[in-house]
Design a protein around this motif. Structure first.
Motif, PDB file in Angstrom:
ATOM      1  N   MET A  59     -22.556   4.561 -19.381  1.00  0.00           N
ATOM      2  CA  MET A  59     -21.786   3.343 -19.178  1.00  0.00           C
ATOM      3  C   MET A  59     -22.026   2.384 -20.340  1.00  0.00           C
ATOM      4  N   CYS A  60     -20.944   1.814 -20.862  1.00  0.00           N
ATOM      5  CA  CYS A  60     -21.094   0.794 -21.896  1.00  0.00           C
ATOM      6  C   CYS A  60     -21.745  -0.453 -21.307  1.00  0.00           C
ATOM      7  N   PHE A  61     -22.455  -1.181 -22.148  1.00  0.00           N
ATOM      8  CA  PHE A  61     -23.149  -2.382 -21.694  1.00  0.00           C
ATOM      9  C   PHE A  61     -22.142  -3.468 -21.330  1.00  0.00           C
ATOM     10  N   SER A  62     -22.345  -4.098 -20.184  1.00  0.00           N
ATOM     11  CA  SER A  62     -21.474  -5.197 -19.757  1.00  0.00           C
ATOM     12  C   SER A  62     -21.968  -6.504 -20.373  1.00  0.00           C
ATOM     13  N   PRO A  63     -21.112  -7.211 -21.130  1.00  0.00           N
ATOM     14  CA  PRO A  63     -21.556  -8.469 -21.750  1.00  0.00           C
ATOM     15  C   PRO A  63     -21.878  -9.569 -20.737  1.00  0.00           C
ATOM     16  N   ASP A  64     -21.481  -9.350 -19.473  1.00  0.00           N
ATOM     17  CA  ASP A  64     -21.773 -10.354 -18.434  1.00  0.00           C
ATOM     18  C   ASP A  64     -23.243 -10.351 -18.034  1.00  0.00           C
ATOM     19  N   ILE A  65     -23.948  -9.239 -18.307  1.00  0.00           N
ATOM     20  CA  ILE A  65     -25.357  -9.117 -17.910  1.00  0.00           C
ATOM     21  C   ILE A  65     -26.217  -9.960 -18.831  1.00  0.00           C
ATOM     22  N   HIS A 112     -29.062   4.499 -23.999  1.00  0.00           N
ATOM     23  CA  HIS A 112     -27.831   5.018 -23.402  1.00  0.00           C
ATOM     24  C   HIS A 112     -26.646   4.100 -23.694  1.00  0.00           C
ATOM     25  N   HIS A 113     -26.874   2.794 -23.693  1.00  0.00           N
ATOM     26  CA  HIS A 113     -25.780   1.865 -23.999  1.00  0.00           C
ATOM     27  C   HIS A 113     -25.320   2.032 -25.448  1.00  0.00           C
ATOM     28  N   ALA A 114     -26.267   2.248 -26.346  1.00  0.00           N
ATOM     29  CA  ALA A 114     -25.913   2.448 -27.753  1.00  0.00           C
ATOM     30  C   ALA A 114     -25.093   3.728 -27.924  1.00  0.00           C
ATOM     31  N   VAL A 115     -25.522   4.802 -27.275  1.00  0.00           N
ATOM     32  CA  VAL A 115     -24.783   6.072 -27.362  1.00  0.00           C
ATOM     33  C   VAL A 115     -23.408   5.931 -26.720  1.00  0.00           C
ATOM     34  N   ALA A 116     -23.333   5.207 -25.600  1.00  0.00           N
ATOM     35  CA  ALA A 116     -22.043   4.986 -24.927  1.00  0.00           C
ATOM     36  C   ALA A 116     -21.072   4.259 -25.844  1.00  0.00           C
ATOM     37  N   ARG A 117     -21.559   3.249 -26.564  1.00  0.00           N
ATOM     38  CA  ARG A 117     -20.705   2.518 -27.504  1.00  0.00           C
ATOM     39  C   ARG A 117     -20.230   3.431 -28.628  1.00  0.00           C
ATOM     40  N   ALA A 118     -21.132   4.263 -29.148  1.00  0.00           N
ATOM     41  CA  ALA A 118     -20.749   5.203 -30.202  1.00  0.00           C
ATOM     42  C   ALA A 118     -19.678   6.170 -29.699  1.00  0.00           C
ATOM     43  N   MET A 119     -19.856   6.677 -28.480  1.00  0.00           N
ATOM     44  CA  MET A 119     -18.867   7.597 -27.899  1.00  0.00           C
ATOM     45  C   MET A 119     -17.524   6.911 -27.710  1.00  0.00           C
ATOM     46  N   PHE A 120     -17.543   5.648 -27.307  1.00  0.00           N
ATOM     47  CA  PHE A 120     -16.303   4.890 -27.118  1.00  0.00           C
ATOM     48  C   PHE A 120     -15.549   4.756 -28.438  1.00  0.00           C
ATOM     49  N   LEU A 121     -16.259   4.410 -29.500  1.00  0.00           N
ATOM     50  CA  LEU A 121     -15.607   4.221 -30.794  1.00  0.00           C
ATOM     51  C   LEU A 121     -14.991   5.516 -31.313  1.00  0.00           C
ATOM     52  N   VAL A 122     -15.646   6.636 -31.038  1.00  0.00           N
ATOM     53  CA  VAL A 122     -15.140   7.921 -31.521  1.00  0.00           C
ATOM     54  C   VAL A 122     -14.015   8.444 -30.622  1.00  0.00           C
ATOM     55  N   ASN A 123     -14.246   8.437 -29.317  1.00  0.00           N
ATOM     56  CA  ASN A 123     -13.296   9.037 -28.377  1.00  0.00           C
ATOM     57  C   ASN A 123     -12.058   8.184 -28.140  1.00  0.00           C
ATOM     58  N   ILE A 124     -12.256   6.904 -27.899  1.00  0.00           N
ATOM     59  CA  ILE A 124     -11.162   6.020 -27.497  1.00  0.00           C
ATOM     60  C   ILE A 124     -10.516   5.324 -28.693  1.00  0.00           C
TER      61      ILE A 124
END
Length: 608
Positions: free
Chosen positions: A467-473, A155-167
């Motif tokens: 949800m995109c992965f939080s680098p703080d985790i 899900h984090h990988a798909v969220a990142r892909a969606m972010f790059l395309v949408n935003i």
């Protein structure tokens, strides 16, 4: 799946119990600083690390899977701890791997995926090594690789892909499919990559080299490849492709500039003005990765460059039939079971996503199979299996924007099968457990009932943005672990699904259904210590014992961790002290603990 959501990681609990957390934190911090490690075998063969490895494997769902010598973790556990420690240390002094058992499982496209199953003895050795190598490697891995890494998911990988395309407006996708990645890893190159990451203990590298060359049953000694199925294999595969991640990042994302900018956006704007570099980002999940570009010329250049780099640097070939450039305004691009495409909306291009065609076909087949099982065996067990499968499918695919349309079509396609197979077994009413209310309580469509239980609605899914992965985790810093614990505020659908798939054999259907309801009502936490209830770690406690007339009804049950359950029934002072020590990091509700002990016929314990 969202397995990282709403639960404290089992590894963290084990690390705390065996006092290895500080050791792993130190390795992570030193690796971040660029230090090298030449004496790792001392840590790998330490008593705490070996016992931690045994516990981790014991709780793993594959702990009963046998290798070529048929040894199981149960048999290994019969050894005394000191004998197990001595055995592992002796094996590592002059390591010779056992043969690997070959098993083949079907792939989604109909072909077979070869797995290599090591012996239990070798699995413990691999787990000991993995526990020490992981924090070192995690400090060096690229932030946008998501497969086989702690706390990260598809899900984090798909969220990142969606972010790059949408935003970020990256419209072109380079789909690269590596031919037989796991079967073609170059052993010498892998060992050099480990050396570059700072892992320079020659004895350890020698053991890893021998592991890679472990003979495969019926096939002989491999000259290349990492066997899928080994405990170390996922980590080693990430080591191989980590070099690709950083190479792609160096083309744009991490390219150095003369000026230090406070934000990446300003740096990217400057690079666009002053250079002709390829603007590209990578999103990778294991060996499945995509490259995102803003224009076709960049996509074509990076496609050619990546193909050449993989061949010359890693000795890997791509599949020409499956590798291509996709304009998302015109065609779909598949990724991890989803298909992505842009569509015009209100004067803008907006990403829409569906289940991939192959995923829909497989989902339809699995649901029909589960319905057929209900038709042959119309009992609560088959209904619970069906419900578990539906919940699992919904939880994985719910991040697709048009997932309801997909499951509505699937529900329509299987409706005739459902009506025919349950014709003589349907009832007008059925129990809607708390799990049903939690996930489908507001569903207004038709509900089918079989064997006194409501079937989860196939088209009862709702879209939930990923949800995109939080680098703080991070597992290896106090701040990162605090972030993980913050996420433990909701129940885990993954655990809930597993509970439904694996009812307690020999117990009543009432108890098994109440176990699921209790998991929801207790928010996935122990009734006594409030620690997250994890698979293999939770037990059902009868508040009034069966011997005293207690029943399996909801009000007489409580879900507790295995350690708390032992403490409730313990009478030996030594055993009581042992489990109080194990639970000292928890906030035990002593009033409730003593209430359960008294009802079980035991004495109260003193407050801590």
């Amino acid at each position: 799946m969202a397995a990282n959501k709403a639960k404290k990681k089992q590894t963290l609990r084990n690390n705390e119990y065996y006092s290895t957390q500080k050791l792993f934190d130190d390795l992570y911090e030193k690796s971040q600083r660029g230090e090298v490690f030449t004496h790792l075998m001392e840590l790998i063969t330490s008593e705490q690390n070996i016992l931690l490895a045994y516990r981790a494997i014991k709780k793993n769902k594959g702990s009963k899977t046998k290798g070529v010598n048929s040894t199981t973790i149960v048999e290994m556990g019969e050894k005394q701890p000191e004998k197990l420690i001595a055995y592992v240390r002796k094996r590592m002094q002059n390591f010779h791997p056992h043969a690997v058992r070959r098993v083949e499982i079907p792939k989604p496209d109909g072909r077979m995926r070869p797995l290599g199953i090591p012996t239990m003895e070798d699995r413990i050795v691999q787990q000991c090594i993995k526990q020490v190598l992981e924090p070192i490697c995690e400090a060096k891995f690229y932030k946008h690789s998501y497969g086989f890494r702690p706390n990260r998911s598809a899900h984090h990988a798909v969220a990142r892909a969606m972010f790059l395309v949408n935003i970020s407006k990256y419209r072109y996708v380079v789909d690269v499919d590596i031919k037989g990645f796991f079967d073609n890893v170059n052993h010498g190159k892998l060992l050099k990559q480990l050396w570059t990451l700072g892992i320079r203990d020659k004895q350890l590298l020698c053991i890893l080299s021998k592991m890679l060359k472990a003979p495969i049953q019926g096939e002989g000694v491999p000259v290349k490849g990492v066997p899928q199925g080994g405990i170390l294999s996922p980590l080693l595969s990430n080591v191989v492709l980590n070099e690709l991640d950083w190479w792609i990042a160096s083309q744009w994302g991490t390219f150095p500039t003369r000026t230090n900018y406070a934000h990446d956006l300003s740096r990217y704007q400057n690079l666009r003005r002053t250079s002709r570099m390829k603007e590209v980002f990578i999103v990778r999940y294991a060996d499945d990765f995509k490259l995102f570009c803003k224009c076709r010329s960049d996509a074509e250049r990076i496609f050619a460059a990546t193909t050449m780099w993989l061949r010359e640097r890693l000795g890997l070939e791509i599949s020409p039939e499956k590798s291509k450039i996709v304009n998302l305004k015109k065609r779909y691009s598949d990724f991890l079971g989803f298909k992505l495409k842009l569509r015009p909306k209100s004067g803008k291009w907006v990403l829409k996503s569906h289940m991939a065609d192959k995923a829909q076909k497989k989902c339809r087949e699995n649901i029909r199979t589960a319905i057929g099982r209900i038709g042959r065996e119309p009992n609560q067990w088959s209904v619970m299996q069906f419900n578990a499968m539906v919940l699992g499918l919904h939880e994985y695919y719910k991040i697709a924007t048009n997932v309801y349309l997909d499951f509505d079509r699937i529900a329509f396609d299987v409706r005739k099968t459902l009506l025919c197979r349950t014709k003589n077994n349907r009832s007008k009413t059925g129990l809607r457990s708390q799990a049903f209310q939690q996930f489908y309580g507001d569903f207004t469509g038709k509900i089918f009932n079989v064997a006194g239980l409501a079937l989860f609605p196939i088209n009862g899914v709702k879209t939930t943005p990923p949800m995109c992965f939080s680098p703080d985790i991070c597992n290896y810093s106090e701040k990162g672990r605090a972030k993980i614990h913050e996420l433990q505020k909701a129940i885990s659908p993954v655990v809930l699904q597993k509970l439904m798939e694996h009812p307690i054999q020999g117990q009543s259907t009432e108890l098994n259904d109440n176990r699921i309801s209790l998991y929801v009502a207790q928010r996935g936490k122990c009734a006594v210590c409030k620690e997250p209830l994890l698979l293999g770690e939770m037990e059902v406690h009868h508040i009034t014992p069966k011997a005293s007339g207690g029943k399996d009804n909801y009000s007489n049950l409580a879900l507790v961790t295995g350690d708390v359950h032992k403490l409730i029934h313990a009478t030996d002072p030594v055993i009581i002290h042992k489990y109080l020590e194990k639970l000292k990091h928890c906030k035990l509700n002593m009033m409730k603990l003593n209430k359960f002990r008294l009802l079980a016929g035991n004495c109260k314990l003193e407050y801590r």
